[in-house]
Design a protein around this motif. Structure first.
Motif: not given
Length: 295
Positions: A172-182
């Protein structure tokens, strides 16, 4: 045609609830998902001063329909491209939101309180939902000015616990980071048994032996948990000696989102949050995502 599951947010007209709406509509825009605003209460009228003041009505005359309509206007004004639907349910909010979580991509709630120490503590609805929901739950913390920090702000911190391999929280954290470019910042806490037993820092002579082995185990756990992270996601690794709750709360101060796993046991009906998740939900300086990990 495939229908994208919605981002569901519980609304109640409070300042904390409005911040949750802001955060949720930003998240829905990132995901290309619809937003569903849900108001649930056994009481017919909302007794909150903030929304009543905005509508120019006495608190006792603000109805549930006014609460969701105001939240829908706020969401549309912030992200006009997001499709918004609303629901008003005559039921206890925790029951409604847990049921909504069965068909949601993400469930978002606010904290309750009126600033200061009151808002430092998590409300019972958010705590119950975080401990029982069937999808990831985000509790929006970290702001006391009636404005949500944009969902694209800051790195995504994830706590790596047990078992560390391919956990739902890391995914989940990886996918959220990808969405944000973070970047993803993975944190693994470890404890030296001498220090843990005595409450004091272990002598260097002791730490130089077995102490290094405990830290090495933490490094290895991080490596296992992160081995399948795509190459396009920046990953920062951190091992911290001390309690996991303290390490994660410290990391939350410069994060946009803090992600935790919460073990769910099938046919277990009690509150399914560990001590670390419970403490972080009460004290984090940023929004916290609780991701179910079924065992």
């Amino acid at each position: 045609m495939t229908v994208e599951p919605p981002v569901v947010v519980g609304v109640d007209g409070s300042e904390a609830g409005l911040r949750a709406v802001d955060w949720a509509v930003d998240e829905a825009a990132l995901r290309g998902a619809p937003l569903r605003l849900v108001y649930a209460s056994l009481w017919e009228r909302y007794e909150g001063a903030h929304l009543a003041r905005d509508l120019g009505e006495p608190g006792g005359r603000v109805r549930a329909e006014d609460v969701v309509a105001s939240a829908a206007r706020r969401a549309a004004g912030r992200r006009s491209e997001v499709k918004v639907t609303t629901a008003v349910v005559s039921e206890e909010p925790e029951y409604t939101l847990v049921r909504e979580s069965r068909n949601a991509a993400l469930l978002v709630t606010g904290t309750r309180g009126r600033g200061g120490m009151a808002e430092a503590l998590l409300g019972s609805v958010s705590l119950t939902v975080a401990g029982h929901a069937h999808c990831p739950v985000v509790v929006v913390r970290g702001s006391h000015d009636n404005r949500a920090v944009p969902a694209t702000h800051g790195r995504v911190v994830v706590g790596v616990g047990e078992p560390p391999v391919a956990s739902a929280a890391v995914r989940f954290a990886v996918e959220e980071a990808r969405l944000r470019g973070a970047a993803v910042s993975a944190v693994r806490a470890w404890r030296h048994p001498v220090r843990e037993a005595s409450g004091h820092r272990a002598p260097d002579s002791v730490r130089g032996g077995s102490g290094r082995s405990y830290e090495r185990e933490a490094v290895e756990a991080l490596a296992k948990a992160l081995r399948d992270v795509p190459a396009d996601v920046e990953v920062l690794r951190s091992t911290v000696e001390g309690p996991a709750r303290s390490a994660l709360v410290d990391a939350s101060h410069d994060a946009g989102l803090l992600v935790l796993g919460a073990r769910r046991r099938h046919r277990h009906f009690g509150l399914q949050l560990g001590r670390v998740a419970h403490g972080v939900l009460h004290h984090s300086a940023c929004p916290v995502a609780v991701v179910p990990e079924y065992v």
